[in-house]
Design a protein around this motif. Structure first.
Motif, PDB file in Angstrom:
ATOM      1  N   SER A   1       8.682   0.171  26.809  1.00 36.04           N
ATOM      2  CA  SER A   1       7.350  -0.708  26.381  1.00 36.04           C
ATOM      3  C   SER A   1       6.923  -0.294  25.395  1.00 36.04           C
ATOM      4  N   SER A   2       6.232  -1.108  24.417  1.00 34.85           N
ATOM      5  CA  SER A   2       5.646  -0.867  23.131  1.00 34.85           C
ATOM      6  C   SER A   2       4.425   0.160  23.286  1.00 34.85           C
ATOM      7  N   ASN A   3       4.015   0.721  22.206  1.00 33.67           N
ATOM      8  CA  ASN A   3       2.808   1.620  22.292  1.00 33.67           C
ATOM      9  C   ASN A   3       1.717   1.256  21.420  1.00 33.67           C
ATOM     10  N   PHE A   4       1.481   0.784  20.138  1.00 34.86           N
ATOM     11  CA  PHE A   4       0.565   0.562  19.315  1.00 34.86           C
ATOM     12  C   PHE A   4       1.093  -0.348  18.166  1.00 34.86           C
ATOM     13  N   TYR A   5       0.497  -1.459  18.385  1.00 33.57           N
ATOM     14  CA  TYR A   5       1.187  -2.396  17.192  1.00 33.57           C
ATOM     15  C   TYR A   5       0.374  -2.477  16.094  1.00 33.57           C
ATOM     16  N   HIS A   6       0.903  -2.540  14.843  1.00 29.75           N
ATOM     17  CA  HIS A   6       0.223  -2.557  13.454  1.00 29.75           C
ATOM     18  C   HIS A   6       1.021  -3.790  12.966  1.00 29.75           C
ATOM     19  N   VAL A   7       0.146  -4.709  12.796  1.00 30.50           N
ATOM     20  CA  VAL A   7       0.439  -6.097  12.099  1.00 30.50           C
ATOM     21  C   VAL A   7      -0.220  -6.131  10.773  1.00 30.50           C
ATOM     22  N   PHE A   8       0.749  -6.535   9.773  1.00 30.75           N
ATOM     23  CA  PHE A   8       0.120  -6.729   8.433  1.00 30.75           C
ATOM     24  C   PHE A   8       0.964  -7.802   7.689  1.00 30.75           C
ATOM     25  N   PRO A   9       0.327  -8.309   6.540  1.00 32.32           N
ATOM     26  CA  PRO A   9       1.055  -9.321   5.848  1.00 32.32           C
ATOM     27  C   PRO A   9       2.575  -8.978   5.268  1.00 32.32           C
ATOM     28  N   GLY A  10       3.364  -9.874   5.505  1.00 36.38           N
ATOM     29  CA  GLY A  10       4.696  -9.456   4.814  1.00 36.38           C
ATOM     30  C   GLY A  10       4.683 -10.033   3.422  1.00 36.38           C
ATOM     31  N   ALA A  11       5.635 -11.008   3.181  1.00 33.32           N
ATOM     32  CA  ALA A  11       5.703 -11.677   1.707  1.00 33.32           C
ATOM     33  C   ALA A  11       4.342 -12.400   1.447  1.00 33.32           C
ATOM     34  N   ALA A  12       4.016 -12.288   0.330  1.00 32.52           N
ATOM     35  CA  ALA A  12       2.823 -12.939  -0.247  1.00 32.52           C
ATOM     36  C   ALA A  12       2.771 -14.288  -0.053  1.00 32.52           C
ATOM     37  N   ALA A  13       1.596 -14.656   0.440  1.00 29.13           N
ATOM     38  CA  ALA A  13       1.299 -15.962   0.792  1.00 29.13           C
ATOM     39  C   ALA A  13       1.150 -16.943  -0.331  1.00 29.13           C
ATOM     40  N   GLU A  14       1.790 -18.043  -0.276  1.00 31.03           N
ATOM     41  CA  GLU A  14       1.612 -19.371  -1.289  1.00 31.03           C
ATOM     42  C   GLU A  14      -0.008 -19.678  -1.277  1.00 31.03           C
ATOM     43  N   GLN A  15      -0.479 -20.057  -0.235  1.00 26.09           N
ATOM     44  CA  GLN A  15      -1.913 -20.473   0.000  1.00 26.09           C
ATOM     45  C   GLN A  15      -2.620 -19.644   0.920  1.00 26.09           C
ATOM     46  N   GLU A  16      -4.083 -19.125   0.612  1.00 27.96           N
ATOM     47  CA  GLU A  16      -4.876 -18.445   1.403  1.00 27.96           C
ATOM     48  C   GLU A  16      -5.803 -19.385   1.930  1.00 27.96           C
ATOM     49  N   TYR A  17      -5.788 -18.945   3.134  1.00 29.00           N
ATOM     50  CA  TYR A  17      -7.028 -19.737   4.165  1.00 29.00           C
ATOM     51  C   TYR A  17      -8.324 -18.886   4.198  1.00 29.00           C
ATOM     52  N   SER A  18      -9.226 -19.743   4.705  1.00 26.52           N
ATOM     53  CA  SER A  18     -10.592 -19.209   5.019  1.00 26.52           C
ATOM     54  C   SER A  18     -11.416 -19.833   5.779  1.00 26.52           C
ATOM     55  N   LEU A  19     -12.007 -19.237   6.869  1.00 27.28           N
ATOM     56  CA  LEU A  19     -12.683 -19.991   7.910  1.00 27.28           C
ATOM     57  C   LEU A  19     -13.933 -20.687   7.199  1.00 27.28           C
ATOM     58  N   ASP A  20     -14.344 -20.113   6.045  1.00 31.62           N
ATOM     59  CA  ASP A  20     -15.605 -20.552   5.526  1.00 31.62           C
ATOM     60  C   ASP A  20     -15.400 -22.130   4.564  1.00 31.62           C
ATOM     61  N   THR A  21     -14.094 -22.093   4.508  1.00 34.79           N
ATOM     62  CA  THR A  21     -13.491 -23.683   4.042  1.00 34.79           C
ATOM     63  C   THR A  21     -12.892 -24.475   4.848  1.00 34.79           C
ATOM     64  N   ALA A  22     -12.218 -23.834   5.729  1.00 31.71           N
ATOM     65  CA  ALA A  22     -11.225 -24.627   6.648  1.00 31.71           C
ATOM     66  C   ALA A  22     -12.134 -25.690   7.499  1.00 31.71           C
ATOM     67  N   GLU A  23     -11.575 -26.754   7.854  1.00 32.93           N
ATOM     68  CA  GLU A  23     -12.231 -27.734   8.678  1.00 32.93           C
ATOM     69  C   GLU A  23     -11.471 -28.095   9.707  1.00 32.93           C
ATOM     70  N   ASN A  24     -12.277 -28.046  11.013  1.00 33.66           N
ATOM     71  CA  ASN A  24     -11.706 -28.467  12.160  1.00 33.66           C
ATOM     72  C   ASN A  24     -10.580 -27.541  12.945  1.00 33.66           C
ATOM     73  N   VAL A  25     -10.467 -26.169  12.461  1.00 32.59           N
ATOM     74  CA  VAL A  25      -9.642 -25.369  13.210  1.00 32.59           C
ATOM     75  C   VAL A  25     -10.448 -24.840  14.490  1.00 32.59           C
ATOM     76  N   ILE A  26      -9.367 -24.290  15.234  1.00 32.85           N
ATOM     77  CA  ILE A  26      -9.705 -23.572  16.643  1.00 32.85           C
ATOM     78  C   ILE A  26      -9.583 -22.093  16.144  1.00 32.85           C
ATOM     79  N   LEU A  27     -10.482 -21.289  16.299  1.00 31.37           N
ATOM     80  CA  LEU A  27     -10.646 -19.836  16.447  1.00 31.37           C
ATOM     81  C   LEU A  27     -10.493 -19.339  17.872  1.00 31.37           C
ATOM     82  N   ILE A  28      -9.354 -18.709  18.077  1.00 33.18           N
ATOM     83  CA  ILE A  28      -9.087 -18.143  19.642  1.00 33.18           C
ATOM     84  C   ILE A  28      -9.768 -16.876  19.564  1.00 33.18           C
ATOM     85  N   ASP A  29     -10.741 -16.505  20.064  1.00 33.14           N
ATOM     86  CA  ASP A  29     -10.962 -14.908  20.221  1.00 33.14           C
ATOM     87  C   ASP A  29     -10.129 -14.354  21.353  1.00 33.14           C
ATOM     88  N   ASP A  30     -10.078 -14.830  22.562  1.00 32.64           N
ATOM     89  CA  ASP A  30      -9.659 -14.071  23.698  1.00 32.64           C
ATOM     90  C   ASP A  30      -8.893 -15.132  24.451  1.00 32.64           C
TER      91      ASP A  30
END
Lengths: 446, 494
Positions: free
Chosen positions: A341-370
């Motif tokens: 079984s796994s211990n402790f995940y560390h997730v991070f960006p891989g290749a550089a993104a061509e486009q960055e997104y922000s919740l401040d400008t995005a429209e009609n997106v679903i933010l899943i908290d839990d």
């Protein structure tokens, strides 16, 4: 109660008496206190001091038997060894586990000490104060039905008849606060938060309180959303819970058992968007539950699992590593059948993104908290999920709580549909992860 | 009338270190009365309102067959005790592995200290706690020989391998086959300061299959499990051939199933494990644990209509050999049959001791816990919807387009009454007929709403074994119902 040296001596003496030449023992001794409160009064206080060991015995035919026991006196350990020897007569004859080749290798040198336990009265005072403050945070907050503050000391050990002996001791303190809000003519709403740290002194109770209050208040004004396909942003905690539910993808034991979405040949293949990388890192500096060795005594370490979308490693026990011609990675749980079984995940960006997104400008997106009910809604062997969630619909930074909805999809497709891995990581109890953007998933609303 | 001071026969606190108790170490019998009585008196002398000791000995074994190999036989032995101390409506719970008099006294002392109490001074009298004559359900019902009559390790292995071989014959596109079995033998003793002194032995067993089939990108995984209490011959009598046939058929049908289209549908839920809907959507909300937390929408609805008039529901610990059957609960109270809902009207809640103390609802023999590390809490036992007056044909005929939920997965209910559960095997109903298999469905709803939408109950009540996780750990329960119709429910899918 017996200490680790006592248990080692009992095992040695008992094994000698029973004629057992090869054995190993993994165990722990836990001292724990927890409190819950209700309307300013302690509701239930729990304390326990308990020990448990698991012994494995190899017989003359080199088959293995196992027994777990909480009786850690001389008679209890002897009975466990004897029962394990009896079980060994029916042990598997193929892929027989052995001592880890790394059971005596050096382990990481990380802080390894216990914090003094706070008196129960202080736990109660702190939690009563937190409950009071949370109730005062908003007139609609009517109660804190789920709350708890606990502290725990753990001594772990592994030893075997070849002379391996590892011990480590740690302390943790944790708190959770889930408050319920009620407003006339509306459905009750809930929000909460959890924190863990090495001691009560280090526990960030105010941050937990603040997060619980903010989340609860943010769900007061809710709306239904139409069923359809949406761009989805997973909170760090939500993404990590999904990753954990589908960990068979990189779990070597699951793969060997054909209980996985991967096969041994999946290594080196592109299974996710190049934007995604993650490791499993028991020794991550932010992992307050860091353990330096696993259930077979193998030192834990950082293992890169997905690098720029490519499946680069599996997590292993000693046995799976041997079968797959790899190195053990410190992910074994001792048992009649050793599991991984796994211990402790560390997730991070891989290749550089061509486009960055922000919740401040995005429209009609679903933010899943839990994500909820993973035990019911995840079909780990089919790769599919259909899960209720807490979250918001976000339009240019404005968040509106979603009354009730589910998200459904295929996990491997989701990995490939990641369009952005944010840069700012957040620390959660299960790992470190930023928010993850997924192009499109099915949402069932109304 | 004159009063004379009688010579005291009461124990004095300072005499405690000189007491030599010789309780039987491998059996909870009458020899435990003296030390437990003394400890209970000690707790009362310290000022506690109520004290309860729960002693447990557990002998557990599990066995796993994967394809044609036994890959795991795993015995677990444990012994422990918990002491619960009440002061007013507050309480604390301390558990330990140390069952010596000294160990139990240390646990009691810790519990007292948590509540701001201390052991009495050396010259203080220790009140006598007169425990009832040991109420020994184990001996009375011949349970002492159960453990020795259960299947041996060798027999477990042989049966599971035969079962897996049978599954191989029945299934196609098999990727992996698993047969699993566990036996959980538990001896418990409860002694409390109200005089309760009771012993029981429980024997819980479960056996089942997990089948994974794959054909290219199509996959299906189906699990099936049977469970029993009180029958040492349970594994020997397992009808694995019919179980293999049923699971192979289900996996075969689901292998090529389409994903369900999300939306709101009328549904029919099959009997047996379909009862998880009532367990999650209503049963948990009738536990006093939820009422104490103010997380039950039914808290003030006793005597009121909370469900469709077609619905009557029970919770009981008495059905022979059912998975949630108990002779006494974990607080020493004999099992009861509790009418929860009668024709839609809420009749009773499920209460343990502390729940009764804090809510005023009478105890129902529902105080249950996973093991000695948990304090008992109000929990379900065998919970089911009673048979109704319709036939299955009536139910199907009433639906133009809907979903037949034949095999349910797990589920949960949140603090606001929202529930959800997965469906492992589902079919589309069109014009009253089952047409095609569907996968990926999850049912979502709110307890108060769904209870009024269960409009038709068939007559084929069936029970199924289940595991329920909650505040006092994971316990064995039964869910059950006849086939029922729910007029409309949200189905999550693609």
């Amino acid at each position: 109660m017996a200490n680790i040296n006592d248990i080692a001596n009992y095992a040695q003496e008992s094994a000698r008496q029973l004629g057992i030449k090869k054995y190993d023992i993994y165990g722990s001794i836990v001292d724990e206190t927890s409190v819950q409160v209700d309307k300013g009064e302690p509701k239930q206080v729990k304390a326990s001091n308990r020990a448990g060991v698991t012994v494995r015995v190899w017989n003359q035919d080199n088959t293995v038997g196992i027994t777990s026991t909480t009786d850690v006196d001389l008679n209890g350990v002897k009975l466990a060894l004897q029962t394990a020897w009896e079980a060994s007569l029916f042990g598997a004859k193929e892929n027989v586990p052995d001592f880890s080749p790394e059971s005596t290798a050096p382990v990481a040198d990380i802080p390894n000490e216990k914090a003094p336990q706070a008196p129960v009265s202080r736990l109660i005072e702190n939690l009563v104060a937190a409950e009071k403050e949370l109730l005062a945070a908003h007139p609609a907050i009517a109660g804190v039905p789920y709350n708890g503050l606990s502290q725990k000391d753990i001594d772990r050990f592994y030893l075997n008849s070849d002379g391996a002996l590892r011990t480590e001791a740690r302390s943790y303190a944790s708190v959770y606060l889930y408050s319920k809000a009620e407003e006339e003519g509306k459905k009750p709403r809930m929000g909460g938060a959890f924190r863990i740290n090495r001691s009560l002194e280090n526990l960030d109770l105010p941050a937990c309180l603040k997060e619980a209050a903010e989340k609860t208040i943010s769900h007061l004004n809710y709306q239904k959303i139409p069923t359809g396909k949406y761009r989805v942003v997973f909170s760090p905690e939500a993404f990590l819970s999904l990753l954990g539910a589908f960990s068979n993808v990189f779990n070597a034991q699951n793969i060997l058992d054909k209980q996985s979405l991967s096969t041994p040949e999946s290594l080196g293949t592109q299974i996710a968007s190049p934007l995604l990388s993650f490791s499993d890192d028991a020794l991550h500096p932010h992992n307050v539950s860091a353990e330096t060795f696993d259930g077979e005594g193998t030192p834990t370490r950082r293992v890169e699992i997905i690098s720029n979308g490519v499946l680069s490693n599996f997590i292993h026990s000693a046995g799976t590593a041997k079968r797959m011609n790899a190195q053990p990675t410190g992910h074994a749980n001792i048992g009649a059948k050793v599991t991984v079984s796994s211990n402790f995940y560390h997730v991070f960006p891989g290749a550089a993104a061509e486009q960055e997104y922000s919740l401040d400008t995005a429209e009609n997106v679903i933010l899943i908290d839990d994500l909820q009910a993973l035990h019911a809604g995840v079909k780990a062997l089919q790769g599919s999920f259909s899960l209720p969630f807490d979250g918001w619909i976000v339009n240019q930074g404005v968040k509106t709580s979603i009354e009730s909805a589910t998200v459904a999809g295929d996990f491997l497709e989701l990995l490939k549909s990641i369009i952005y891995v944010e840069k700012e990581p957040e620390l959660t109890p299960g790992g470190v992860c930023p928010r993850i953007w997924v192009d499109e998933l099915s949402i069932t609303g109304e | 009338m004159t009063l004379s001071i009688q010579p005291s026969t009461l124990l004095i606190s300072k005499q405690l270190p000189s007491l030599k108790y010789t309780s039987t170490s491998d059996r909870f019998d009458e020899t435990w009365e003296a030390p437990l009585s003394t400890l209970l008196g000690l707790g009362r002398a310290a000022g506690a309102d109520f004290i309860e000791f729960f002693l447990e000995r557990n002998n557990y074994i599990s066995c796993l067959a994967e394809d044609d190999t036994i890959t795991s036989i795993s015995p677990k032995l444990s012994t422990g005790a918990g002491v619960r101390v009440f002061r007013g409506k507050g309480d604390c719970y301390v558990s330990t592995n140390d069952l010596t008099f000294t160990g139990l006294k240390a646990a009691l002392e810790k519990g007292l200290a948590i509540l701001g109490l201390a052991l009495p001074t050396p010259n203080a009298y220790i009140p006598e706690i007169n425990l009832e004559l040991l109420r020994d359900y184990a001996t009375k019902k011949g349970k002492d020989i159960w453990l020795s009559e259960c299947s041996s390790m060798r027999e477990m292995g042989e049966i599971l391998l035969s079962a897996n071989a049978k599954l191989q014959q029945k299934a196609t596109h098999t990727q992996s086959r698993r047969a699993t079995y566990f036996r959980d033998w538990q001896e418990v003793l409860v002694a409390s300061s109200d005089g309760t002194f009771a012993r029981d032995i429980r024997l819980t067993q479960s056996v089942g299959y997990n089948l994974l089939c794959a054909d290219g990108a199509n996959r299906s995984s189906i699990a099936e499990r049977a469970g029993s209490t009180s029958d040492p011959n349970f594994l020997r009598n397992w009808q694995y051939e019919s179980a293999a046939e049923a699971i192979a058929e289900s996996a075969g049908k689901m292998l090529y199933a389409d994903y369900v289209e999300s939306g709101t549908y009328p549904i029919i839920m099959a009997n047996q494990f379909g009862g998880v809907i009532f367990h999650e959507a209503c049963g948990h909300l009738l536990e006093t644990t939820q009422i104490e937390r103010e997380t039950s929408p039914f808290a003030d609805k006793k005597g009121e209509k909370i469900a469709h008039e077609s619905l009557t529901a029970w919770d009981e610990g008495l059905s022979e050999n059912a998975f949630g059957t108990i002779d006494m609960d974990d607080e020493g109270m004999p099992a009861q049959r509790t009418l929860l809902i009668e024709k839609g009207v809420l009749k009773n809640f499920l209460a343990d001791r502390s729940g009764s103390l804090r809510t005023g609802h009478p105890r129902t023999g529902s105080g249950r816990r996973q093991n000695y590390t948990y304090a008992a809490a109000s929990r379900m036992r065998n919970t089911y919807i009673a048979p109704g007056e319709y036939t299955n044909e009536d139910l199907f005929a009433s639906i133009e387009k809907g979903i037949y939920c034949k095999k349910m997965g797990g589920g949960s209910v949140g603090a606001t009454g929202q529930f959800n559960f997965g469906v492992d095997e589902a079919y589309l109903i069109e014009n009253g007929k089952i047409t095609k298999p569907l996968k990926g469905a999850i049912l979502i709803g709110e307890a108060q709403e769904i209870m009024n939408k269960i409009s038709m109950c068939s007559q084929d009540l069936g029970l199924a074994a289940g595991f329920c996780g909650s505040i006092s750990g994971s316990i064995y329960t039964t869910v059950g119902q006849p086939h029922i119709k729910v007029d409309s429910i949200t189905v999550g899918g693609r």
